[in-house]
Design a protein around this motif. Sequence first.
Motif, PDB file in Angstrom:
ATOM      1  N   ASP A 132       0.832  -1.204   0.000  1.00 39.94           N
ATOM      2  CA  ASP A 132       0.000   0.000   0.000  1.00 39.94           C
ATOM      3  C   ASP A 132       0.865   1.253   0.000  1.00 39.94           C
ATOM      4  OD1 ASP A 132      -2.786   1.116   0.245  1.00 39.94           O
ATOM      5  OD2 ASP A 132      -1.900   2.008   2.050  1.00 39.94           O
ATOM      6  N   ARG A 135       2.388   2.513  -3.352  1.00 39.22           N
ATOM      7  CA  ARG A 135       1.481   2.893  -4.436  1.00 39.22           C
ATOM      8  C   ARG A 135       2.028   3.991  -5.370  1.00 39.22           C
ATOM      9  NH1 ARG A 135      -4.214   1.700  -4.261  1.00 39.22           N
ATOM     10  NH2 ARG A 135      -4.814   0.442  -2.452  1.00 39.22           N
ATOM     11  N   PRO A 136       2.614   5.092  -4.846  1.00 39.95           N
ATOM     12  CA  PRO A 136       3.087   6.136  -5.765  1.00 39.95           C
ATOM     13  C   PRO A 136       4.184   5.653  -6.727  1.00 39.95           C
ATOM     14  CG  PRO A 136       2.870   7.006  -3.537  1.00 39.95           C
ATOM     15  CD  PRO A 136       2.716   5.513  -3.430  1.00 39.95           C
ATOM     16  N   SER A 138       4.693   2.459  -7.593  1.00 41.81           N
ATOM     17  CA  SER A 138       4.044   1.505  -8.492  1.00 41.81           C
ATOM     18  C   SER A 138       3.258   2.254  -9.570  1.00 41.81           C
ATOM     19  CB  SER A 138       3.098   0.598  -7.695  1.00 41.81           C
ATOM     20  OG  SER A 138       3.804  -0.102  -6.683  1.00 41.81           O
ATOM     21  N   SER A 139       2.620   3.355  -9.163  1.00 36.08           N
ATOM     22  CA  SER A 139       1.854   4.167 -10.104  1.00 36.08           C
ATOM     23  C   SER A 139       2.750   4.758 -11.183  1.00 36.08           C
ATOM     24  CB  SER A 139       1.138   5.283  -9.344  1.00 36.08           C
ATOM     25  OG  SER A 139       0.499   6.165 -10.236  1.00 36.08           O
ATOM     26  N   ILE A 194       0.318  10.847 -10.883  1.00 34.83           N
ATOM     27  CA  ILE A 194       0.819   9.693 -10.124  1.00 34.83           C
ATOM     28  C   ILE A 194      -0.074   9.422  -8.922  1.00 34.83           C
ATOM     29  CG2 ILE A 194       2.715   8.930  -8.622  1.00 34.83           C
ATOM     30  CD1 ILE A 194       4.650  10.257 -10.609  1.00 34.83           C
ATOM     31  N   GLU A 195      -0.447  10.477  -8.194  1.00 36.17           N
ATOM     32  CA  GLU A 195      -1.298  10.306  -7.005  1.00 36.17           C
ATOM     33  C   GLU A 195      -2.677   9.774  -7.376  1.00 36.17           C
ATOM     34  OE1 GLU A 195       0.424  13.613  -3.844  1.00 36.17           O
ATOM     35  OE2 GLU A 195      -0.992  14.275  -5.398  1.00 36.17           O
ATOM     36  N   ASN A 197      -3.574   7.998 -10.080  1.00 35.30           N
ATOM     37  CA  ASN A 197      -3.460   6.606 -10.520  1.00 35.30           C
ATOM     38  C   ASN A 197      -3.146   5.683  -9.345  1.00 35.30           C
ATOM     39  OD1 ASN A 197      -3.273   4.499 -12.573  1.00 35.30           O
ATOM     40  ND2 ASN A 197      -1.071   4.565 -12.223  1.00 35.30           N
ATOM     41  N   ALA A 198      -2.383   6.176  -8.384  1.00 31.55           N
ATOM     42  CA  ALA A 198      -2.021   5.378  -7.210  1.00 31.55           C
ATOM     43  C   ALA A 198      -3.241   4.969  -6.403  1.00 31.55           C
ATOM     44  CB  ALA A 198      -1.036   6.140  -6.324  1.00 31.55           C
ATOM     45  N   GLN A 199      -4.245   5.814  -6.378  1.00 33.84           N
ATOM     46  CA  GLN A 199      -5.424   5.550  -5.550  1.00 33.84           C
ATOM     47  C   GLN A 199      -6.558   4.872  -6.320  1.00 33.84           C
ATOM     48  OE1 GLN A 199      -5.323   5.784  -2.296  1.00 33.84           O
ATOM     49  NE2 GLN A 199      -3.195   6.456  -2.605  1.00 33.84           N
ATOM     50  N   THR A 208       2.374  -4.020  -7.814  1.00 34.94           N
ATOM     51  CA  THR A 208       3.612  -3.792  -7.058  1.00 34.94           C
ATOM     52  C   THR A 208       4.771  -4.590  -7.625  1.00 34.94           C
ATOM     53  OG1 THR A 208       2.243  -3.552  -5.077  1.00 34.94           O
ATOM     54  CG2 THR A 208       4.632  -3.787  -4.752  1.00 34.94           C
TER      55      THR A 208
END
Length: 287
Positions: A132, A135-136, A138-139, A194-195, A197-199, A208
């Motif tokens: 988790d 995420r950024p 991975s995004s 990025i943020e 897409n991360a969420q 990941t």
Amino acid sequence: MVARHIRMERQSDKSKSIAMVEGGTDIKRFKQYVDDTKCILVNCWGRPKALEAISLLEQKPPAGLVAFLDADFDRMLNRLCEDARVIYSERHDFDLDWITVDLLALYLEQVGDDSKVAAHGGASAIFDKIVDGLRPISSARHLNAKRLIPHKVSELNAGDYFVTFAVDLDKYLDDLLGKATVGERQKAALKTAIESNAQAGHDLLQFTNGHDFHCALGAALRSELGARKEAQSYGSECELHFRLVFDNERFRDTMLYKHILRWEKANSGFFVLKDQLRPPLAPQKAA
């Protein structure tokens, strides 16, 4: 060229299987399960070269050929190679496949601080916190795979930005952009992309990158989960430790193992696995 090398291997020995892997790390990963008297492991020097070779070998394909490749983002993007010779990782990559919760628990028991590990909920909760928190990064990798950002994300070490189970995105972006001429408005737009897409509702096991997980775990073991020295907790060191203790029983539990058995059944006369890994033969019924 990988395809030419494989054709040469087939010409020199027509009896052995040929198993293509992405690189030297995967040679080390798979050699403990592969019978080298019946199967040749071929280093393709990268996933793109492996996929290129598979494509080139569609015409007059050599018998007994199989490839073990990371899914990367191709499963998420619906672009997996539809070829019976290709066996993909179940998660994003084989590194992440090798990180089972029970193995992570054993690892933390050996190298972590018991009280810190317990405070963060134990191995299962820590696994979830790491994927988790990543995420950024991975995004950014995901957007790069979709060709939506041009920056080279693979050269950055996730552990350098992973603090208290979260990514310092501003620091990450500074290093990602480097000396590129990017205005503040463009940088802010990239951060927002990025943020956002991360969420999104991504499957984090596909989202990941396993190497990022190892790097983030190493960083946590230097602070939130323990007091390891940096040299003891590089991502490559964590990765090595997981490979070393991933024994035959754990390998038998993987989808990879089951896919290899199916491939062997479909490719009569060609074998990959060591004999001790094969299921026992069913006893013959009395006449």
